[in-house]
Write an enzyme that holds these catalytic residues in place. Sequence first.
Site, PDB file in Angstrom:
ATOM      1  N   ILE A 145     -25.751 -47.821  13.618  1.00  0.00           N
ATOM      2  CA  ILE A 145     -24.367 -48.016  14.052  1.00  0.00           C
ATOM      3  C   ILE A 145     -23.983 -46.860  14.977  1.00  0.00           C
ATOM      4  O   ILE A 145     -24.356 -45.711  14.735  1.00  0.00           O
ATOM      5  CB  ILE A 145     -23.410 -48.043  12.826  1.00  0.00           C
ATOM      6  CG1 ILE A 145     -23.858 -49.113  11.810  1.00  0.00           C
ATOM      7  CG2 ILE A 145     -21.963 -48.259  13.258  1.00  0.00           C
ATOM      8  CD1 ILE A 145     -23.811 -50.540  12.289  1.00  0.00           C
ATOM      9  N   LYS A 188     -29.507 -44.473  -1.252  1.00  0.00           N
ATOM     10  CA  LYS A 188     -28.978 -45.760  -0.798  1.00  0.00           C
ATOM     11  C   LYS A 188     -29.598 -46.937  -1.551  1.00  0.00           C
ATOM     12  O   LYS A 188     -28.958 -47.969  -1.749  1.00  0.00           O
ATOM     13  CB  LYS A 188     -29.172 -45.905   0.717  1.00  0.00           C
ATOM     14  CG  LYS A 188     -28.343 -44.907   1.535  1.00  0.00           C
ATOM     15  CD  LYS A 188     -26.837 -45.034   1.252  1.00  0.00           C
ATOM     16  CE  LYS A 188     -25.988 -44.211   2.186  1.00  0.00           C
ATOM     17  NZ  LYS A 188     -24.547 -44.407   1.977  1.00  0.00           N
ATOM     18  N   ALA A 226     -13.468 -40.967   4.493  1.00  0.00           N
ATOM     19  CA  ALA A 226     -12.780 -41.824   5.469  1.00  0.00           C
ATOM     20  C   ALA A 226     -12.234 -41.081   6.683  1.00  0.00           C
ATOM     21  O   ALA A 226     -11.483 -41.644   7.454  1.00  0.00           O
ATOM     22  CB  ALA A 226     -11.640 -42.578   4.775  1.00  0.00           C
ATOM     23  N   SER A 227     -12.630 -39.828   6.864  1.00  0.00           N
ATOM     24  CA  SER A 227     -12.060 -39.059   7.970  1.00  0.00           C
ATOM     25  C   SER A 227     -12.779 -39.302   9.294  1.00  0.00           C
ATOM     26  O   SER A 227     -12.278 -38.945  10.351  1.00  0.00           O
ATOM     27  CB  SER A 227     -12.065 -37.562   7.646  1.00  0.00           C
ATOM     28  OG  SER A 227     -13.394 -37.083   7.531  1.00  0.00           O
ATOM     29  N   TYR A 250     -32.255 -39.632   1.275  1.00  0.00           N
ATOM     30  CA  TYR A 250     -31.240 -40.586   1.727  1.00  0.00           C
ATOM     31  C   TYR A 250     -31.598 -42.006   1.277  1.00  0.00           C
ATOM     32  O   TYR A 250     -30.760 -42.739   0.752  1.00  0.00           O
ATOM     33  CB  TYR A 250     -31.127 -40.520   3.251  1.00  0.00           C
ATOM     34  CG  TYR A 250     -30.012 -41.348   3.829  1.00  0.00           C
ATOM     35  CD1 TYR A 250     -28.679 -40.943   3.732  1.00  0.00           C
ATOM     36  CD2 TYR A 250     -30.282 -42.539   4.508  1.00  0.00           C
ATOM     37  CE1 TYR A 250     -27.657 -41.705   4.282  1.00  0.00           C
ATOM     38  CE2 TYR A 250     -29.273 -43.298   5.059  1.00  0.00           C
ATOM     39  CZ  TYR A 250     -27.955 -42.873   4.947  1.00  0.00           C
ATOM     40  OH  TYR A 250     -26.944 -43.632   5.484  1.00  0.00           O
ATOM     41  N   ASN A 257     -13.904 -33.752  -3.436  1.00  0.00           N
ATOM     42  CA  ASN A 257     -15.366 -33.788  -3.356  1.00  0.00           C
ATOM     43  C   ASN A 257     -15.840 -34.766  -4.427  1.00  0.00           C
ATOM     44  O   ASN A 257     -15.888 -34.442  -5.615  1.00  0.00           O
ATOM     45  CB  ASN A 257     -15.934 -32.389  -3.609  1.00  0.00           C
ATOM     46  CG  ASN A 257     -17.452 -32.370  -3.594  1.00  0.00           C
ATOM     47  OD1 ASN A 257     -18.088 -33.416  -3.435  1.00  0.00           O
ATOM     48  ND2 ASN A 257     -18.032 -31.204  -3.762  1.00  0.00           N
TER      49      ASN A 257
END
Length: 246
Positions: free
Chosen positions: A187, A158, A12-13, A154, A62
């Site tokens: 995005i 997902k 969330a950083s 990836y 982590n």
Amino acid sequence: MLTDRIAVVTGASRGIGREIALTLAAKGAVVIVNYNGSAAKADEVVKEIEAAGGRGEAVQCNVSDFGAAAGLMEYVVKKYGRVDILVNNAGITRDNLLMKMSEEDFDAVLNTNLKGAFNCIRHISRQMLKQKSGRIINISSVSGVMGNAGQANYCASKAGIIGITKSVARELASRGITSNAVAPGFIDTEMTEVLPDAVKAAATEQIPMKHFGSTKDIANIVAFLASEEAGYITGQVICVDGGMAM
């Protein structure tokens, strides 16, 4: 509103995770801003939450580490008494063509993106069962729905997120716990900013709405799925992609 709900947002950083944390906090949730690398960026998110009158806390973990993820959930439950919302957003990319992809790059992406989500769900599900309530929201990708050249690791991670979302939904639905996935398309984030203009133009051509989405587009659907209004929605994959994967 999400007044006094306890929310954990992984990764969330920055980017989508950051926007999700800010949005949940704006709706009244107490947000645990999880990060792995950048304490400074996570602290900035918390400061922004607090400046707007919300409540948040940065916690390093982590999530790909099974024991560390257990420690994160134990810490939050011990301090706040419960976890109402879990957003599994932490994710990395290590793109390469399949023939050139190293085992290390395959494993790193699967461990963070998919195993990280498993670890967090695994270690909070008992608490949510005890509460007889909870919202689990996993961030997938249109890449997991459609596939994408150069992203076998990836896409596999997902797509796996979609599978685990549905399994969890079936296992926990009878106890008032929902599990849904959000699949973003292209995005505007730091990850897409660095793409060459030609790649961005080609990507835009694939999108019926002809533009990239914003992190707010993702955060808004996550906030909805976390709310009371979404109480009868579970096991779903919602593509927020300008029509790309239809």
